[in-house]
Scaffold this active site. Sequence first.
Site, PDB file in Angstrom:
ATOM      1  N   GLU A  18       0.823  -1.214   0.000  1.00  0.00           N
ATOM      2  CA  GLU A  18       0.000   0.000   0.000  1.00  0.00           C
ATOM      3  C   GLU A  18       0.860   1.269   0.000  1.00  0.00           C
ATOM      4  OE1 GLU A  18      -3.036   0.369  -0.596  1.00  0.00           O
ATOM      5  OE2 GLU A  18      -3.782  -1.661  -0.376  1.00  0.00           O
ATOM      6  N   CYS A 181     -19.382   2.540 -19.305  1.00  0.00           N
ATOM      7  CA  CYS A 181     -20.659   2.372 -18.586  1.00  0.00           C
ATOM      8  C   CYS A 181     -21.449   1.168 -19.080  1.00  0.00           C
ATOM      9  CB  CYS A 181     -21.502   3.625 -18.711  1.00  0.00           C
ATOM     10  SG  CYS A 181     -20.721   5.054 -17.973  1.00  0.00           S
ATOM     11  N   CYS A 184     -20.479  -1.811 -17.189  1.00  0.00           N
ATOM     12  CA  CYS A 184     -20.299  -1.615 -15.752  1.00  0.00           C
ATOM     13  C   CYS A 184     -21.283  -2.465 -14.937  1.00  0.00           C
ATOM     14  CB  CYS A 184     -20.482  -0.140 -15.427  1.00  0.00           C
ATOM     15  SG  CYS A 184     -20.328   0.175 -13.674  1.00  0.00           S
ATOM     16  N   CYS A 190     -26.333   3.528 -10.647  1.00  0.00           N
ATOM     17  CA  CYS A 190     -25.527   4.737 -10.873  1.00  0.00           C
ATOM     18  C   CYS A 190     -26.403   5.907 -11.322  1.00  0.00           C
ATOM     19  CB  CYS A 190     -24.462   4.433 -11.922  1.00  0.00           C
ATOM     20  SG  CYS A 190     -23.427   5.849 -12.282  1.00  0.00           S
TER      21      CYS A 190
HETATM   22 FE1  SF4 Z   1     -20.492   4.453 -15.667  1.00  0.00          FE
HETATM   23 FE2  SF4 Z   1     -21.564   4.782 -13.270  1.00  0.00          FE
HETATM   24 FE3  SF4 Z   1     -20.392   2.497 -13.861  1.00  0.00          FE
HETATM   25 FE4  SF4 Z   1     -18.927   4.659 -13.527  1.00  0.00          FE
HETATM   26  S1  SF4 Z   1     -20.149   3.641 -11.991  1.00  0.00           S
HETATM   27  S2  SF4 Z   1     -18.722   3.171 -15.212  1.00  0.00           S
HETATM   28  S3  SF4 Z   1     -20.279   6.218 -14.357  1.00  0.00           S
HETATM   29  S4  SF4 Z   1     -22.205   3.321 -14.832  1.00  0.00           S
END
Ligand code: SF4
Length: 383
Positions: A18, A181, A184, A190
């Site tokens: 770390e 995204c 994701c 989100c």
């Molecule tokens: Fe996109 Fe939100 Fe996932 Fe980040 S957390 S990649 S902004 S969907």
Amino acid sequence: AATEPDADRRAYAVWVSEIMLQQTQVATVIDYYNRWMQKWPTLQALAQASLEEVNELWAGLGYYSRGKRLQEAARKVVSELAGRMPRTAEDLQKLLPGVGRYTAGAIASISYGQATGVVDGNVIRVLCRLRCIGADSSSPAVIDRLWDMANVLVDRSRPGDFNQALMELGATVCTPKAPLCGECPVKQHCQAWRRVEKELAFTSQKLFGKPAPVPDVEDCGVGGCPLCPPAAEPWNSTLGVTNFPRKAAKKQPRAAGTATCVLERRGCHGALEYLIVQRPSSGLLAGLWEFPSLPLAQGLQEEKQREVLADHLQAWMGWPVVAKDLRLIGEVVHIFSHIHQTYVVYSLPLDGDVTLDPALSPSRWVTEEEFYASAVSTAMKKV
Ligand code: SF4
């Protein structure tokens, strides 16, 4: 961490990684980490090392005070805590010099399974996007809220894995400029992504001549919310999710100049040798070795630079140095985190032996090979 049964060894190994990973990329750290753990596999071994050895191994990794503090803290654990690492994030932060809130949380969650969150640059980005936090992400109000969120979100049964996954999500998917995204795994949670999706839907509705929808009050920063984007900098549609996080403008690094002289002589075996001197034990690049150097006042002309450098060398060597004998080699620029440093490099070949005043900082003559094996900074290697 999963395969090391000894909790102190586990915590030590995570701690070293770390500290090395603060401000430095994984790819650079791996080799340093392996060499470090081979040389000092335990806290006890590190506590017995000299600062010179630590600096030598750290050379090139940057932010040198990290290695020094790691070793000081290891000595403290051995001498004051009977070799036992503190067992909670709170105690790690309180008792170990150089261990801040993030490092303490990482060691405690990864090594001991304590259900405590972590907030680093990657986590800041992910959480600010997940919750559309548009206020300055370095402000205490936002940082406190992000820590609260991280501590609530952390998985109770596998906190270390959860924290590493959240950071990895930021490093590989929710990246600063081009987040993925579509791929994701948390997009359904989100808010920033939802907002982008909603805007796309509005745009297509408009294309088909449908009436524009009423704005969603949840989307705007009305009411002076301390976490929303400031009214003067509202959501910018062209930025999408990268509207977040917002940062205050970074301070420009300060410009500084240093005159450096590479003194060289023929050693007794015929090889060229160079003089290096040790920096003071505190401040920038503490305890590292360098060619004799001198900070320069701004705007100093070359002629004047030679004069001050010659005076400086003269004080070292105790015999006259003629300014015009200094050969200008060129300039080297090195960016430290907060200083834009320009080294103006001179060289001076010497005949015969030079005895340096032992009352001044430690110094020694080294061959090129010895120079690279010494505790010297990357900036000096460039020089
Ligand atoms: Fe996109 Fe939100 Fe996932 Fe980040 S957390 S990649 S902004 S969907």
